[in-house]
Design a protein around this motif. Sequence first.
Motif, PDB file in Angstrom:
ATOM      1  N   ASP A 248      20.706 -11.221 -49.128  1.00 29.67           N
ATOM      2  CA  ASP A 248      20.002 -10.229 -49.993  1.00 29.67           C
ATOM      3  C   ASP A 248      19.660  -9.404 -50.499  1.00 29.67           C
ATOM      4  O   ASP A 248      19.471  -8.508 -50.047  1.00 29.67           O
ATOM      5  N   TRP A 249      21.334  -8.895 -50.396  1.00 30.24           N
ATOM      6  CA  TRP A 249      21.738  -7.226 -50.508  1.00 30.24           C
ATOM      7  C   TRP A 249      21.409  -6.476 -49.963  1.00 30.24           C
ATOM      8  O   TRP A 249      21.553  -5.512 -50.382  1.00 30.24           O
ATOM      9  N   THR A 250      21.574  -7.171 -48.379  1.00 26.66           N
ATOM     10  CA  THR A 250      21.253  -6.325 -47.479  1.00 26.66           C
ATOM     11  C   THR A 250      21.691  -7.063 -45.793  1.00 26.66           C
ATOM     12  O   THR A 250      21.823  -7.997 -45.779  1.00 26.66           O
ATOM     13  N   ILE A 251      21.641  -6.054 -44.904  1.00 30.04           N
ATOM     14  CA  ILE A 251      21.990  -6.810 -43.460  1.00 30.04           C
ATOM     15  C   ILE A 251      20.629  -7.393 -43.056  1.00 30.04           C
ATOM     16  O   ILE A 251      19.330  -7.042 -42.632  1.00 30.04           O
ATOM     17  N   GLN A 252      20.555  -8.898 -42.299  1.00 26.14           N
ATOM     18  CA  GLN A 252      19.569  -9.327 -41.883  1.00 26.14           C
ATOM     19  C   GLN A 252      19.994  -9.242 -40.677  1.00 26.14           C
ATOM     20  O   GLN A 252      21.120  -9.930 -40.508  1.00 26.14           O
ATOM     21  N   PRO A 253      18.809 -10.600 -39.710  1.00 22.85           N
ATOM     22  CA  PRO A 253      18.861 -10.698 -38.344  1.00 22.85           C
ATOM     23  C   PRO A 253      19.807 -12.079 -38.472  1.00 22.85           C
ATOM     24  O   PRO A 253      20.216 -13.216 -38.979  1.00 22.85           O
ATOM     25  N   PHE A 254      19.946 -12.299 -37.276  1.00 20.53           N
ATOM     26  CA  PHE A 254      20.903 -13.630 -37.207  1.00 20.53           C
ATOM     27  C   PHE A 254      19.849 -14.964 -36.615  1.00 20.53           C
ATOM     28  O   PHE A 254      18.320 -14.364 -36.405  1.00 20.53           O
ATOM     29  N   PRO A 255      19.682 -16.322 -37.352  1.00 21.20           N
ATOM     30  CA  PRO A 255      18.967 -17.181 -36.582  1.00 21.20           C
ATOM     31  C   PRO A 255      18.400 -16.583 -35.185  1.00 21.20           C
ATOM     32  O   PRO A 255      19.190 -15.966 -34.068  1.00 21.20           O
ATOM     33  N   SER A 256      16.972 -16.867 -34.548  1.00 25.80           N
ATOM     34  CA  SER A 256      16.658 -16.734 -33.297  1.00 25.80           C
ATOM     35  C   SER A 256      17.097 -16.588 -32.144  1.00 25.80           C
ATOM     36  O   SER A 256      17.030 -15.840 -31.068  1.00 25.80           O
ATOM     37  N   CYS A 257      17.845 -17.717 -31.685  1.00 24.77           N
ATOM     38  CA  CYS A 257      18.574 -18.823 -30.948  1.00 24.77           C
ATOM     39  C   CYS A 257      20.084 -17.347 -30.182  1.00 24.77           C
ATOM     40  O   CYS A 257      19.750 -17.113 -29.046  1.00 24.77           O
ATOM     41  N   TYR A 258      20.506 -16.521 -31.967  1.00 24.53           N
ATOM     42  CA  TYR A 258      21.089 -15.648 -30.747  1.00 24.53           C
ATOM     43  C   TYR A 258      20.620 -14.635 -29.882  1.00 24.53           C
ATOM     44  O   TYR A 258      21.639 -14.047 -28.900  1.00 24.53           O
ATOM     45  N   TYR A 259      19.190 -14.341 -30.266  1.00 27.24           N
ATOM     46  CA  TYR A 259      19.457 -13.264 -29.134  1.00 27.24           C
ATOM     47  C   TYR A 259      18.393 -13.293 -27.977  1.00 27.24           C
ATOM     48  O   TYR A 259      17.722 -12.519 -27.453  1.00 27.24           O
ATOM     49  N   THR A 260      18.408 -14.764 -27.478  1.00 28.44           N
ATOM     50  CA  THR A 260      17.902 -15.224 -26.723  1.00 28.44           C
ATOM     51  C   THR A 260      18.949 -15.115 -24.906  1.00 28.44           C
ATOM     52  O   THR A 260      20.310 -15.011 -25.601  1.00 28.44           O
ATOM     53  N   LYS A 261      18.879 -15.374 -24.301  1.00 32.44           N
ATOM     54  CA  LYS A 261      19.968 -14.956 -21.906  1.00 32.44           C
ATOM     55  C   LYS A 261      21.014 -16.668 -23.343  1.00 32.44           C
ATOM     56  O   LYS A 261      21.566 -16.730 -23.013  1.00 32.44           O
ATOM     57  N   GLU A 262      19.708 -17.293 -23.315  1.00 31.34           N
ATOM     58  CA  GLU A 262      20.444 -19.042 -23.635  1.00 31.34           C
ATOM     59  C   GLU A 262      21.618 -18.444 -25.026  1.00 31.34           C
ATOM     60  O   GLU A 262      22.930 -19.298 -24.832  1.00 31.34           O
ATOM     61  N   GLY A 263      20.982 -17.735 -25.311  1.00 31.05           N
ATOM     62  CA  GLY A 263      21.946 -17.434 -26.834  1.00 31.05           C
ATOM     63  C   GLY A 263      23.120 -16.697 -26.882  1.00 31.05           C
ATOM     64  O   GLY A 263      24.117 -17.069 -27.136  1.00 31.05           O
ATOM     65  N   GLN A 264      23.021 -15.449 -25.635  1.00 32.54           N
ATOM     66  CA  GLN A 264      24.133 -15.100 -25.410  1.00 32.54           C
ATOM     67  C   GLN A 264      25.058 -15.915 -24.081  1.00 32.54           C
ATOM     68  O   GLN A 264      26.522 -15.459 -24.797  1.00 32.54           O
ATOM     69  N   ILE A 265      24.770 -16.446 -23.533  1.00 30.62           N
ATOM     70  CA  ILE A 265      25.792 -17.407 -23.142  1.00 30.62           C
ATOM     71  C   ILE A 265      26.367 -18.404 -23.675  1.00 30.62           C
ATOM     72  O   ILE A 265      27.766 -18.398 -23.595  1.00 30.62           O
ATOM     73  N   LEU A 266      25.568 -18.959 -24.844  1.00 31.44           N
ATOM     74  CA  LEU A 266      26.064 -20.149 -25.699  1.00 31.44           C
ATOM     75  C   LEU A 266      27.550 -19.553 -26.708  1.00 31.44           C
ATOM     76  O   LEU A 266      28.484 -19.248 -26.936  1.00 31.44           O
ATOM     77  N   LYS A 267      26.877 -17.951 -26.816  1.00 34.23           N
ATOM     78  CA  LYS A 267      28.289 -17.074 -27.561  1.00 34.23           C
ATOM     79  C   LYS A 267      29.639 -17.245 -26.846  1.00 34.23           C
ATOM     80  O   LYS A 267      30.095 -17.097 -27.719  1.00 34.23           O
ATOM     81  N   GLU A 268      29.391 -16.984 -25.398  1.00 35.12           N
ATOM     82  CA  GLU A 268      30.834 -16.060 -24.868  1.00 35.12           C
ATOM     83  C   GLU A 268      30.879 -18.091 -24.866  1.00 35.12           C
ATOM     84  O   GLU A 268      32.072 -17.895 -24.764  1.00 35.12           O
TER      85      GLU A 268
ATOM     86  N   LYS B  25      22.928 -28.648 -27.300  1.00 34.82           N
ATOM     87  CA  LYS B  25      22.615 -29.453 -26.241  1.00 34.82           C
ATOM     88  C   LYS B  25      23.341 -28.328 -24.934  1.00 34.82           C
ATOM     89  O   LYS B  25      24.427 -27.757 -24.754  1.00 34.82           O
ATOM     90  N   SER B  26      22.741 -27.636 -23.851  1.00 36.50           N
ATOM     91  CA  SER B  26      23.133 -26.680 -22.862  1.00 36.50           C
ATOM     92  C   SER B  26      22.272 -27.121 -21.434  1.00 36.50           C
ATOM     93  O   SER B  26      21.461 -28.366 -20.915  1.00 36.50           O
ATOM     94  N   PRO B  27      23.445 -26.982 -20.169  1.00 38.10           N
ATOM     95  CA  PRO B  27      24.371 -26.839 -20.413  1.00 38.10           C
ATOM     96  C   PRO B  27      25.955 -27.245 -20.838  1.00 38.10           C
ATOM     97  O   PRO B  27      25.461 -28.800 -20.692  1.00 38.10           O
ATOM     98  N   GLY B  28      27.215 -27.052 -20.831  1.00 38.31           N
ATOM     99  CA  GLY B  28      28.185 -28.044 -20.937  1.00 38.31           C
ATOM    100  C   GLY B  28      28.882 -27.667 -22.528  1.00 38.31           C
ATOM    101  O   GLY B  28      28.614 -26.738 -22.792  1.00 38.31           O
ATOM    102  N   PRO B  29      30.004 -27.904 -22.326  1.00 38.18           N
ATOM    103  CA  PRO B  29      30.513 -27.395 -23.364  1.00 38.18           C
ATOM    104  C   PRO B  29      29.476 -27.379 -24.610  1.00 38.18           C
ATOM    105  O   PRO B  29      28.518 -28.598 -25.248  1.00 38.18           O
ATOM    106  N   VAL B  30      30.571 -26.804 -25.556  1.00 38.35           N
ATOM    107  CA  VAL B  30      29.897 -26.406 -26.944  1.00 38.35           C
ATOM    108  C   VAL B  30      30.382 -27.277 -28.362  1.00 38.35           C
ATOM    109  O   VAL B  30      29.870 -27.808 -28.680  1.00 38.35           O
ATOM    110  N   LEU B  31      31.549 -26.586 -28.882  1.00 39.86           N
ATOM    111  CA  LEU B  31      31.774 -27.610 -30.067  1.00 39.86           C
ATOM    112  C   LEU B  31      32.197 -29.167 -29.939  1.00 39.86           C
ATOM    113  O   LEU B  31      32.613 -29.618 -31.314  1.00 39.86           O
ATOM    114  N   VAL B  32      32.048 -29.993 -28.801  1.00 41.47           N
ATOM    115  CA  VAL B  32      32.695 -31.081 -28.829  1.00 41.47           C
ATOM    116  C   VAL B  32      31.227 -32.084 -29.210  1.00 41.47           C
ATOM    117  O   VAL B  32      31.035 -32.875 -29.480  1.00 41.47           O
ATOM    118  N   GLN B  33      30.446 -30.944 -29.102  1.00 39.91           N
ATOM    119  CA  GLN B  33      28.727 -31.332 -29.651  1.00 39.91           C
ATOM    120  C   GLN B  33      29.214 -31.812 -31.181  1.00 39.91           C
ATOM    121  O   GLN B  33      28.225 -32.730 -31.896  1.00 39.91           O
TER     122      GLN B  33
END
Length: 345
Positions: free
Chosen positions: A301-321, A192-200
């Motif tokens: 799978d023996w290679t470098i793979q992408p993170f989940p799609s949410c990681y690449y969004t603007k919201e995802g980068q805010i979530l990361k921080e 859920k956004s916005p707000g604290p993440v870990l408590v969820q």
Amino acid sequence: MSQHLEHRAAFETHLIGFFYRQWLMYQKPWPKGTNLSGQTAIVTGSNSGLGFQAARQLCQLGLTNLIVAVRSQTRGDTAADKLRKEFPNSSVSVWLLDMASYDSIKAFAKRCETLPRIDITILNAGIRTDVFRPHAVTNHEIVFQINYLSTVLLAILLLPVLKAKKPTSPGATPPRLSLVTSDTAYWAPPFKSPGPVLVQCDESENYKPMAAYPRSKLLQQFFVSKLAEYVDPNDVIINLSNPGLCGGTEFGADAKMGLFGRTMFTIFQGINGRSVSAGTNAILDAVVARGKETHGNYMSDWTIQPFPSCYYTKEGQILKERIWEETLEEFNFAGASKIIQDMKR
């Protein structure tokens, strides 16, 4: 590189991507001349399943010193005895580590300072449960506690130890630290956004095990991708490794699925699961066959793979921080922020 693979994230998230990984991706042979003689490795949760197989495969590659990090002395001794009989040239030690105890984690990291060198560390220990259970001391939901908080704390505490133990010979590979994650992170429900993440992650109402487990792994990926920015890969190579769905492990052994749920999961796992040997090979690929190119990346799978799609969004980068800040705040008692800042010097 995972940070730049947004174009592949949708496929990996799709069910077709899962079946493609499970059925069409095969383990690769070790690079010619791979030999771990003289090296020391630590594997957590190594008394059974993927952890034990990781320990075994490392010894097969000539590993000199192995630390079996487990919660139970009895089960650790049983696993170590098997390894010693099969690999008499490898030194196998059992060190106690309870991932449900911050004190145990801190003591384990401190004990690692006594080792003359550490080349490979695999943080494999983790759990899955179908019942909401708060930790007796921290009150965090137990899957979130062990899979994310405890694992990340151990990783942070080990960073300066690994840096201090890195080999000084020219061309030597820096110590490798890999957190065993999961491709279930692709299907983790959004926070859920916005707000604290870990408590969820501590909400008991409408608890869903196949939300709690993927979320714990998603948090790992967000945090490690940020952590790698503070760590020089010439000091420590840190990455995430995914074994894929494997049969013959204790995954979900403590879950109360009921007869029907257990039967269906066993059938699905039996049809689509990789062998434990293949899944372990995928984990070890990230720390044995690869090097600095894996730093901060998700290896699957023996290679470098992408993170989940949410990681690449603007919201995802805010979530990361937000995840980063809240996690470091959680670890104020251990001086985590200073440890990480010191890694940059």
